[in-house]
Design a protein around this motif. Structure first.
Motif, short mmCIF file in Angstrom:
data_model
loop_
_atom_site.label_atom_id
_atom_site.label_comp_id
_atom_site.label_asym_id
_atom_site.label_seq_id
_atom_site.Cartn_x
_atom_site.Cartn_y
_atom_site.Cartn_z
N ALA A 544 44.14 47.43 46.45
CA ALA A 544 43.71 47.34 44.89
C ALA A 544 44.14 48.40 43.79
O ALA A 544 44.45 49.50 44.31
N GLY A 569 44.32 41.85 45.50
CA GLY A 569 44.02 43.15 44.70
C GLY A 569 44.95 43.60 43.82
O GLY A 569 44.49 44.70 43.07
N SER A 634 39.43 43.05 43.85
CA SER A 634 39.31 43.64 42.47
C SER A 634 38.37 42.91 41.96
O SER A 634 37.89 41.65 42.21
#
Length: 643
Positions: A544, A569, A634
């Motif tokens: 992420a 992500g 995310s």
């Protein structure tokens, strides 16, 4: 419908035009081999050849009759009309040269079809069956070669109450003819009741004489003079494109309906006063306002509208039954946003010019100016306007009370037709006949409302530019200004684009998600490929918040890459493979992206500062990963892409 012009400006002009020389008068001519069809008849005959037996050109009219109707006298009266008017016993056949001719048969006795419903006890059932009988009587077709183009039906509801329905083909009659027929029918019926001779003056000519004269009168020189005017006035004319509720059919059926409304006496008088001040007529003012409205609805400035004229500007034809109506095209230019008074002046000049060149049949103008015909449209114009200055007088028969009734459905030969009829109280009755293949009733209701509001605005301030007149209701203005512009809709702000896409893939897995140059991916296929790429990127260490550059040609691989990066992500950084090498190197260096998703044929354009994932050459490795949705890495607050 004909235009009863009364003492209008148009009628005075036509009266001057009707003063012909002796040599120009129509004469009786014997023609054993048959006479040609008039130009107007030729057009209807041609249309009947295309669609034999069409009911579109049948004129229906009906009456509620109170009192003891004598059926024998009625049948005798109609038969007398047929004997008096040759056109009512005329067959239309193809001659040896392939051209249509009129062949007049002997008089025939008109049978009155009687539908007796007096024994039907239930009133509602009786009325329903009566309406069906009337509609059947006026709604049937005619064979033009039969010589019997008049049909009469009487529906008996009680001993002293009946419905009288008549149908006649347009090729032998017009709106004016209906008045001639009803007036003379009264005389024939009265004479039959009393057993006396009919007291009607002998007709000076027959309709066939008019048709023959028309062909002889229209010499090449006269035709060219008339055509020259119409070529110039209609040059470059474009079809009117009104917003319709349905696509225009390839072939029109003529199915129609009508919306009626009224223009109050005060507004009608105001419109007449404006017209009089400009040396114009109420017809011209009503037409100008209609053209303003059509311009507003179509967003076009060049507006052509058809209008019917009686075509009886010679004394010899005034009392004849027949098809004399001609059509004129009135064209106005609203490009400069003129004031209404200026537009009215333009319409006045156009109308007087058209009336001055009315002797050329509309059919010849069409042949000259519209050689390529479109069966979905009328030639030269799609909308018609007509004003009847004098309300129809009541028809009477001895000992009977007669009231006009609505019969059958409204045939619509045009997209729209606006009829205005002056009433004795100074108001205007209005009717818009419209094609139900194109418009919903609600649309035409709105058009009618806009016309009345436009007339109100014109009467209040005729010097105002036509583009500034307000025709909207308060509700319509609210809809246009606020409702249509209120694009605020509830939106989930606690989810991500990838999550929304995954939901859609679950709902419609087999629906097409993306196509490119013959390649098609369903939602399920696209989601699976994006998932496999996301799992592969995660195995390569993408987490992420990382940046992944995407340098791909336009195609399905690009969509897979963008979704795969966001599912992992990361945020994507799009690179255009056509950028210069220095530009691509700067972008990679500036973003410090650890990974580039690209294609094998583009890899050598990129500097070696970042690892490459070749979405085409490495696909076997990528496809070895699971195709299930990855665990979200995310949220809505995280970065999606950088440009």
């Amino acid at each position: 419908m004909s235009i009863a012009t009364g003492d209008s400006l148009e009628s005075r002009l036509l009266a001057r035009m009707s003063k012909r020389t002796v040599d120009d008068r129509i004469k009786r001519v014997e023609s054993p081999g048959g006479k040609p069809l008039s130009f107007a008849q030729r057009r209807l005959w041609f249309l009947d050849q295309l669609e034999p037996g069409s009911a579109e050109y049948v004129i229906p009219f009906g009456y509620a009759v109170e009192g003891a109707l004598d059926l024998a006298a009625l049948e005798s009266a109609f038969s007398g009309l047929v004997a008096r008017h040759e056109v009512l016993r005329t067959r239309f056949v193809t001659g040896e040269d392939g051209e249509p001719v009129q062949v007049v048969d002997g008089a025939w006795r008109v049978p009155v079809e009687v539908v007796d419903l007096r024994d039907v006890a239930d009133e509602a059932e009786r009325e329903t069956r009566a309406r069906a009988a009337v509609d059947a009587g006026v709604g049937g077709t005619f064979d033009l070669s039969s010589g019997r183009l008049l049909r009469v039906t009487v529906v008996r509801l009680a001993d002293d109450r009946q419905l009288l329905a008549m149908a006649i083909h347009h090729i032998v009659a017009d709106g004016w003819s209906v008045s001639v027929l009803t007036d003379e029918l009264r005389e024939f019926y009265t004479a039959a009741l009393s057993g006396r001779a009919v007291e009607l003056a002998e007709l000076p000519i027959r309709y066939g004489d008019f048709a023959l004269w028309q062909h002889e009168w229209l010499t090449p020189e006269r035709e060219e003079r008339q055509l020259g005017y119409w070529r110039e006035s209609l040059a470059g004319i474009e079809p009117l494109e009104l917003p319709t509720d349905r696509p225009r059919p390839l072939h029109r059926s003529g199915a129609g309906d009508a919306v009626t409304f009224r223009v109050g006496a005060e507004v009608a008088k105001g419109l007449q006063d404006i017209a009089s001040a400009q040396g114009a007529s109420l017809f011209m003012a009503g037409l100008a306002a209609f053209q303003v409205l059509l311009s507003r609805w179509s967003r076009q400035d060049d507006i052509a509208v058809g209008t019917p004229i009686a075509g009886r500007n010679r004394a010899e034809v005034e009392n004849l039954v027949g098809f004399f109506v001609n059509t004129l095209v009135m064209r106005s230019d609203l490009t400069a946003n003129p004031s209404f008074t200026d537009l009215l002046g333009q319409v006045r000049e156009t109308a007087l010019g058209a009336f001055g060149h009315q002797d050329l049949p509309f059919e010849r103008i069409v042949e000259e100016l519209a050689p390529e015909r479109d069966l979905s449209r009328n030639a030269l114009f799609q909308v018609m306007f007509a004003l009847q200055n004098v309300p129809e007088s009541a028809w009477t028969l001895p000992g009977l009370s007669i009231e006009t009734i609505e019969v059958a459905t409204h045939a619509s030969k045009f997209d729209l037709t606006l009829f205005l009829t002056e009433q004795s109280d100074g108001s205007l009755d209005a009717e818009i006949v419209y094609s139900t293949e194109l418009f919903d009733r609600a649309t035409v209701d709105r058009l009618a409302g806009h016309y009345t509001r436009l007339l109100d605005a014109v009467v209040a301030d005729p010097a105002r530019p036509v583009g500034e007149f307000d025709v909207l209701t308060g509700a319509e203005r609210e809809q246009v200004l606020r409702t249509f512009n209120d694009t605020t809709v509830p939106y989930e702000d606690d989810t991500t684009v990838t999550a929304l896409f995954e939901r859609q893939a679950a709902r419609t897995p087999d629906a097409t998600a993306v196509t490119f140059e013959g390649t098609r991916l369903t939602y399920a296929e696209l989601n699976a490929r994006a998932n496999q790429l996301a799992h592969h990127l995660t195995d390569l260490g993408i987490t992420a918040g990382d940046l992944v550059t995407v340098c791909l040609d336009r195609g399905t691989d690009m969509i897979v890459a963008l979704l795969g990066v966001t599912k992992a992500g990361a945020a994507y950084v799009p690179l255009d493979p056509d950028y210069p090498a220095a530009r691509l190197e700067f972008m990679l260096s500036d973003t410090r992206a650890p990974l580039v998703v690209t294609q094998s044929h583009l890899a050598d354009r990129l500097p070696g500062t970042a690892a490459h994932v070749l979405i085409d050459a490495d696909w076997d490795t990528i496809a070895a990963h699971a195709d299930t949705d990855p665990v979200p890495q995310s949220g809505p607050q995280d970065l999606a892409y950088i440009i």
